[in-house]
Design a protein around this motif. Structure first.
Motif, PDB file in Angstrom:
ATOM      1  N   ARG A 188      -2.712  -7.906   3.210  1.00 13.05           N
ATOM      2  CA  ARG A 188      -1.398  -7.208   2.524  1.00 13.05           C
ATOM      3  C   ARG A 188      -1.798  -6.113   1.444  1.00 13.05           C
ATOM      4  O   ARG A 188      -1.230  -5.131   1.365  1.00 13.05           O
ATOM      5  N   ALA A 189      -2.913  -6.574   0.838  1.00 12.31           N
ATOM      6  CA  ALA A 189      -3.398  -5.566  -0.039  1.00 12.31           C
ATOM      7  C   ALA A 189      -3.990  -4.190   0.719  1.00 12.31           C
ATOM      8  O   ALA A 189      -3.552  -3.120  -0.003  1.00 12.31           O
ATOM      9  N   ALA A 190      -4.654  -4.508   1.769  1.00  9.39           N
ATOM     10  CA  ALA A 190      -4.982  -3.375   2.396  1.00  9.39           C
ATOM     11  C   ALA A 190      -3.919  -2.379   3.060  1.00  9.39           C
ATOM     12  O   ALA A 190      -3.907  -1.216   2.740  1.00  9.39           O
ATOM     13  N   SER A 191      -2.912  -3.091   3.373  1.00  5.56           N
ATOM     14  CA  SER A 191      -1.470  -2.438   4.020  1.00  5.56           C
ATOM     15  C   SER A 191      -0.976  -1.575   2.625  1.00  5.56           C
ATOM     16  O   SER A 191      -0.435  -0.343   2.767  1.00  5.56           O
ATOM     17  N   ARG A 192      -0.840  -2.430   1.490  1.00  2.00           N
ATOM     18  CA  ARG A 192      -0.250  -1.590   0.428  1.00  2.00           C
ATOM     19  C   ARG A 192      -1.151  -0.598  -0.057  1.00  2.00           C
ATOM     20  O   ARG A 192      -0.457   0.431  -0.513  1.00  2.00           O
ATOM     21  N   PHE A 193      -2.290  -0.713  -0.029  1.00  2.00           N
ATOM     22  CA  PHE A 193      -2.982   0.493  -0.630  1.00  2.00           C
ATOM     23  C   PHE A 193      -2.845   1.634   0.421  1.00  2.00           C
ATOM     24  O   PHE A 193      -2.971   2.789  -0.157  1.00  2.00           O
ATOM     25  N   GLY A 194      -2.883   1.368   1.417  1.00  2.00           N
ATOM     26  CA  GLY A 194      -2.727   2.541   2.565  1.00  2.00           C
ATOM     27  C   GLY A 194      -1.191   3.332   2.286  1.00  2.00           C
ATOM     28  O   GLY A 194      -1.100   4.459   2.353  1.00  2.00           O
ATOM     29  N   LEU A 195      -0.294   2.490   2.007  1.00  2.00           N
ATOM     30  CA  LEU A 195       1.024   3.125   1.769  1.00  2.00           C
ATOM     31  C   LEU A 195       0.864   3.755   0.366  1.00  2.00           C
ATOM     32  O   LEU A 195       1.698   5.005   0.343  1.00  2.00           O
ATOM     33  N   TRP A 196       0.565   3.059  -0.691  1.00  2.00           N
ATOM     34  CA  TRP A 196       0.735   3.792  -1.910  1.00  2.00           C
ATOM     35  C   TRP A 196      -0.323   4.587  -2.315  1.00  2.00           C
ATOM     36  O   TRP A 196      -0.268   5.751  -2.855  1.00  2.00           O
ATOM     37  N   LEU A 197      -1.674   4.365  -1.939  1.00  2.00           N
ATOM     38  CA  LEU A 197      -2.761   5.213  -2.355  1.00  2.00           C
ATOM     39  C   LEU A 197      -3.228   5.802  -1.192  1.00  2.00           C
ATOM     40  O   LEU A 197      -4.490   6.166  -1.293  1.00  2.00           O
ATOM     41  N   GLY A 198      -3.046   6.024  -0.179  1.00  2.00           N
ATOM     42  CA  GLY A 198      -3.670   6.316   1.114  1.00  2.00           C
ATOM     43  C   GLY A 198      -4.047   7.663   1.121  1.00  2.00           C
ATOM     44  O   GLY A 198      -5.074   8.136   1.935  1.00  2.00           O
ATOM     45  N   THR A 199      -3.258   8.541   0.291  1.00  2.00           N
ATOM     46  CA  THR A 199      -3.654   9.930   0.311  1.00  2.00           C
ATOM     47  C   THR A 199      -5.159   9.827  -0.321  1.00  2.00           C
ATOM     48  O   THR A 199      -6.042  11.031  -0.036  1.00  2.00           O
ATOM     49  N   PHE A 200      -5.513   9.132  -1.337  1.00  2.00           N
ATOM     50  CA  PHE A 200      -7.242   9.141  -1.719  1.00  2.00           C
ATOM     51  C   PHE A 200      -7.937   8.274  -1.109  1.00  2.00           C
ATOM     52  O   PHE A 200      -9.199   8.134  -1.328  1.00  2.00           O
ATOM     53  N   GLY A 201      -7.649   7.534   0.130  1.00  2.00           N
ATOM     54  CA  GLY A 201      -8.422   6.747   0.976  1.00  2.00           C
ATOM     55  C   GLY A 201      -8.731   5.326   0.198  1.00  2.00           C
ATOM     56  O   GLY A 201      -9.863   4.725   0.710  1.00  2.00           O
TER      57      GLY A 201
END
Length: 91
Positions: free
Chosen positions: A28-41
Motif C-alpha cells: 500500500r505504501a509503495a503504490s501510494r508513493f508511486g502515485l503521489w511522489l513517483g515524479t521523484f522516484g
C-alpha cells in the motif's frame, strides 16, 4: 510440509531459503508513493532500488517519471501480494 491450498511451506519449511536480513515492504505504501511522489522516484527508493530512484530523480523535469510513477503505482496496487513481493521486494 506444504499447505494444500496456497502451496506455502509450514513449520521450518517456511523458513528454508529466506535471507534473515530481508525486510518486507508495504504494498500500500509503495503504490501510494508511486502515485503521489513517483515524479521523484520515492517509491523506488522505498523498495530498495536506488539506481532506478536516482534515474527518476535525475529526469523529473521531463515529466516522464511522473507518468511512469503513476503507472507503477497503479500496477503495484493491482498486484497480488505474492506478485508484489516476488517482483518488487526480492528483485
Amino acid at each position: 510440509m506444504v499447505c494444500p491450498e496456497c502451496g506455502a511451506g509450514l513449520a521450518l519449511d517456511a523458513l528454508a531459503g529466506i535471507d534473515p536480513a530481508l525486510t518486507l515492504r508495504s504494498q500500500r505504501a509503495a503504490s501510494r508513493f508511486g502515485l503521489w511522489l513517483g515524479t521523484f522516484g520515492i517509491h523506488r527508493f522505498y523498495l530498495g532500488q536506488p539506481v532506478r530512484g536516482s534515474l527518476y530523480l535525475a529526469f523529473c523535469w521531463t515529466l516522464v517519471p511522473t507518468v511512469l510513477g503513476i503507472v507503477d503505482g497503479i500496477r503495484m496496487a493491482n498486484m497480488s501480494r505474492q506478485q508484489f513481493y516476488r517482483r518488487c521486494c526480492l528483485a
